[in-house]
Design a protein around this motif. Sequence first.
Motif, short mmCIF file in Angstrom:
data_model
loop_
_atom_site.label_atom_id
_atom_site.label_comp_id
_atom_site.label_asym_id
_atom_site.label_seq_id
_atom_site.Cartn_x
_atom_site.Cartn_y
_atom_site.Cartn_z
N ARG A 151 14.99 -1.65 2.48
CA ARG A 151 13.55 -1.52 2.78
C ARG A 151 13.32 -0.58 3.97
N LEU A 152 12.37 0.35 3.78
CA LEU A 152 11.99 1.30 4.83
C LEU A 152 10.54 1.08 5.23
N VAL A 168 8.57 0.90 1.62
CA VAL A 168 9.19 1.20 0.32
C VAL A 168 10.42 0.30 0.21
N THR A 169 10.45 -0.54 -0.81
CA THR A 169 11.52 -1.52 -0.96
C THR A 169 12.66 -0.96 -1.80
N VAL A 173 9.20 -0.57 -4.91
CA VAL A 173 7.79 -0.92 -4.70
C VAL A 173 7.26 -0.24 -3.43
N ILE A 174 6.13 0.45 -3.56
CA ILE A 174 5.42 1.02 -2.41
C ILE A 174 4.30 0.06 -2.07
N ALA A 211 17.46 -7.33 10.67
CA ALA A 211 18.14 -8.07 9.60
C ALA A 211 17.60 -7.66 8.24
N ALA A 212 18.34 -8.00 7.18
CA ALA A 212 17.92 -7.75 5.81
C ALA A 212 16.54 -8.40 5.58
N PRO A 213 15.69 -7.79 4.77
CA PRO A 213 15.97 -6.70 3.82
C PRO A 213 15.81 -5.31 4.38
N TYR A 214 15.59 -5.17 5.71
CA TYR A 214 15.33 -3.86 6.29
C TYR A 214 16.63 -3.06 6.44
N ALA A 215 16.51 -1.74 6.22
CA ALA A 215 17.65 -0.85 6.45
C ALA A 215 17.93 -0.76 7.94
#
Length: 358
Positions: A151-152, A168-169, A173-174, A211-215
């Motif tokens: 995820r960004l 943006v996952t 998904v945007i 942490a996840a879900p982030y890059a």
Amino acid sequence: MVSGLYGVPRHSCSLQTHGISFRFSLVPLAGYLQLKVRINFGPIESPTKTIPLIDLVDNLRVVLAALPFVSQASKEKAIDAMSNTNFDVELPSSEILEKLILKTGIAEHAGRVRDAMFERKDGICSVQATLDPSSWGEVATLPADCRPSERLVFNLRTHSASPAREDVTADGVIQWVEGSQDTWLSLSGLVFPAVSPGWPMDLQNGWKNAAAPYAGATYTLVGSLCFLEGRIEKGNNYGTLAQLPAECRPTKKQMFNQNVGASSNRIDVQADGEVKYASGQSDWVSFSGIVFSTTKPAQKPLELANGWVTNGGSDDVFGIPTYSNTHGHCLVEGRLKGDLVSGGDLLAQLPVECWPMR
């Protein structure tokens, strides 16, 4: 501040001169090795011309005829496969420009003459769209070959020019998450490498990857362009966040407006690779959307307008504003000074080879 980006496996190359660019691709298709040629003059693009070069089926017949140990049945199967296999469909394309899949109830902004689009070109995914959301949340979906690995978080704008957080996952998904909900939403600024995660950034002063879900914080080189991505969380102070290696540094100091939810902050990237928190304070920072050129030869002076100027002087770490056209991606960099009231809304004039397609 004007820093920002706005716009092979099949053996392609391109040439460019005086605003005219030529793209050539060799593609095995329908039993022939074909040459595909396309010409661009600024934003004007010609249809692709396809020229058959070599009959691959006939050449295969000649080779198989010289192999007595291969059965006739096997030869016929090989010739049939060469005749009927469409490599252009089965091999992933290195360049895609297609309509963006919008969620139900999401419309393109009234008066737009071009469709909302996404593009994957030379390993870079980008989105060009202005939308009128009937509800604020998920607005569109990207295809599997144009998605980030994690995820960004991006900083985009609405009608009021107020910040809006758009994520943006990893499943494409945007999604609007928070911030301004004023009339329309621009997706221009969603740009990221369409490759696996880049190299980890050397974080400083106790800042840590989210942490996840982030890059996590990474850098990626695509040609002479360096992309920073990921989200980090609060460290010991708001000074230096990270240190970039020599191969991924800008040619001059750059300023970037980054998202922190419903507001934004200023992140600077210096010519020595230091990434600094310049203004604003938050418990986290997103690097996604930071893109810069790493080489001077590609950069050309930007033609300023209406009295807008640079700081000037030999000690100006921001240098002169420049543009560069790298692999069909136009990058504008630099810092300006001026007065919007007296100077008007025209800041600079880009040459035709650097005009957006829509």
